[in-house]
Write a protein that holds these residues in place. Sequence first.
Motif, PDB file in Angstrom:
ATOM      1  N   LYS A 129     -11.391  -0.035   2.457  1.00 40.93           N
ATOM      2  CA  LYS A 129     -10.384  -1.238   1.938  1.00 40.93           C
ATOM      3  C   LYS A 129      -9.476  -0.667   0.961  1.00 40.93           C
ATOM      4  CE  LYS A 129     -10.413  -5.628  -0.031  1.00 40.93           C
ATOM      5  NZ  LYS A 129     -10.968  -6.926  -0.865  1.00 40.93           N
ATOM      6  N   ARG A 130     -10.202   0.020   0.011  1.00 42.52           N
ATOM      7  CA  ARG A 130      -9.090   0.763  -1.045  1.00 42.52           C
ATOM      8  C   ARG A 130      -8.072   1.560  -0.552  1.00 42.52           C
ATOM      9  NH1 ARG A 130     -13.092   1.011  -6.369  1.00 42.52           N
ATOM     10  NH2 ARG A 130     -14.299  -0.579  -6.083  1.00 42.52           N
ATOM     11  N   GLN A 168       0.400   0.259  -0.682  1.00 39.50           N
ATOM     12  CA  GLN A 168       1.226   0.392  -1.922  1.00 39.50           C
ATOM     13  C   GLN A 168       2.201   1.605  -1.736  1.00 39.50           C
ATOM     14  OE1 GLN A 168       1.625  -0.996  -5.156  1.00 39.50           O
ATOM     15  NE2 GLN A 168       3.049   0.701  -4.918  1.00 39.50           N
ATOM     16  N   VAL A 172      -5.270  -6.802   4.991  1.00 40.35           N
ATOM     17  CA  VAL A 172      -6.433  -5.852   4.352  1.00 40.35           C
ATOM     18  C   VAL A 172      -7.683  -6.679   4.368  1.00 40.35           C
ATOM     19  CG1 VAL A 172      -7.285  -4.862   2.473  1.00 40.35           C
ATOM     20  CG2 VAL A 172      -4.827  -4.412   3.310  1.00 40.35           C
ATOM     21  N   TYR A 191      -1.813  -8.462   2.261  1.00 37.55           N
ATOM     22  CA  TYR A 191      -3.064  -8.753   1.341  1.00 37.55           C
ATOM     23  C   TYR A 191      -3.899  -9.281   2.464  1.00 37.55           C
ATOM     24  CZ  TYR A 191      -5.931 -11.604  -1.549  1.00 37.55           C
ATOM     25  OH  TYR A 191      -7.035 -12.187  -2.306  1.00 37.55           O
ATOM     26  N   GLN A 213      -5.409  -0.191   0.836  1.00 33.83           N
ATOM     27  CA  GLN A 213      -4.615  -0.843  -0.122  1.00 33.83           C
ATOM     28  C   GLN A 213      -3.855   0.139  -0.772  1.00 33.83           C
ATOM     29  OE1 GLN A 213      -8.249  -2.782  -2.439  1.00 33.83           O
ATOM     30  NE2 GLN A 213      -6.414  -3.864  -3.019  1.00 33.83           N
TER      31      GLN A 213
END
Length: 297
Positions: free
Chosen positions: A213-214, A221, A260, A257, A217
């Motif tokens: 998940k990170r 970005q 994810v 958002y 993210q």
Amino acid sequence: MLPLVCLFAIPIASCFAVGITVGNLFSRNELLLFQFFPQSRRVLECSVFLFSIVLTILFTPLLFRWAPESYWRGKQLLIHAAQQQIENLPAQQFHQIASRGTIFFEDKKHDDLGNTRFIHVLLMVREKNDKQYLVTAKSGVLRDGVLTLFDGTIYNNSLKTHCVATCKSLDIAFEKIFFESAGSIKKPPKFMSLHELRNRFSHDKHAWKELHKRLVQLLWQFLLPILIFLGMMIFAKQKSNILLSVVLSGAFFLFSYISVNMAYFFLQQTWLSLSIFYGTPFVILLAFYLWYRRKWG
């Protein structure tokens, strides 16, 4: 809380920065440079790309270390504050603990180890799933965020069941009751740093999902400034484009958002699931890039 808030502020702010800048080029009618000097458009594309790289580099330690560790320390601070609050409460009164518990005790004193011992304790607790517990005990000791009750009785009052049990000793972890609905009181994966996730992701499914998940993210970005640049080049007009920038920035961030977090719940340890998980932002980027190339060549 500040590092955690930055996880949401930086993506939105990066979109605004690119969107408003590109929108101003349209409003000032500077797009003629792009028509007669294609090299200037490539310079703008490189600038957005470098801007995205720099932000991604700054975003990486924030995402993998500063935000989760700071938020975890904040949780521990709340636990410590709750313990100090309980230790300083006067006897023979009902006291509310946070928003989920109420405690009453007849008397209190300090033992030789400096711990607070309560005499004749009544504790009422409501968990996040609306389960309610009523606990009575002859005595209790509070240490390290855990209230240990001795010679007690537990009443479980819910809509469908009603149970009564007695215990010689009972440990009540405030961290588990007030912040986690189930599981152990160990650090949850969402509060782990990159090093901790790497140590646990091979045998812990939740840590494995949190790590991916990170990473997604971080990927979003990197792509968000590029996406907002493509979107503004496609939709911007020769007038004020501030509203368009706000709408596109909010739409891209909201989509990232939701995608994810929704994909996180359905993520499985299969190549197909991972391909969809990581492929979604690239599919969106490819669609806008083809649209951009068709308009600008």
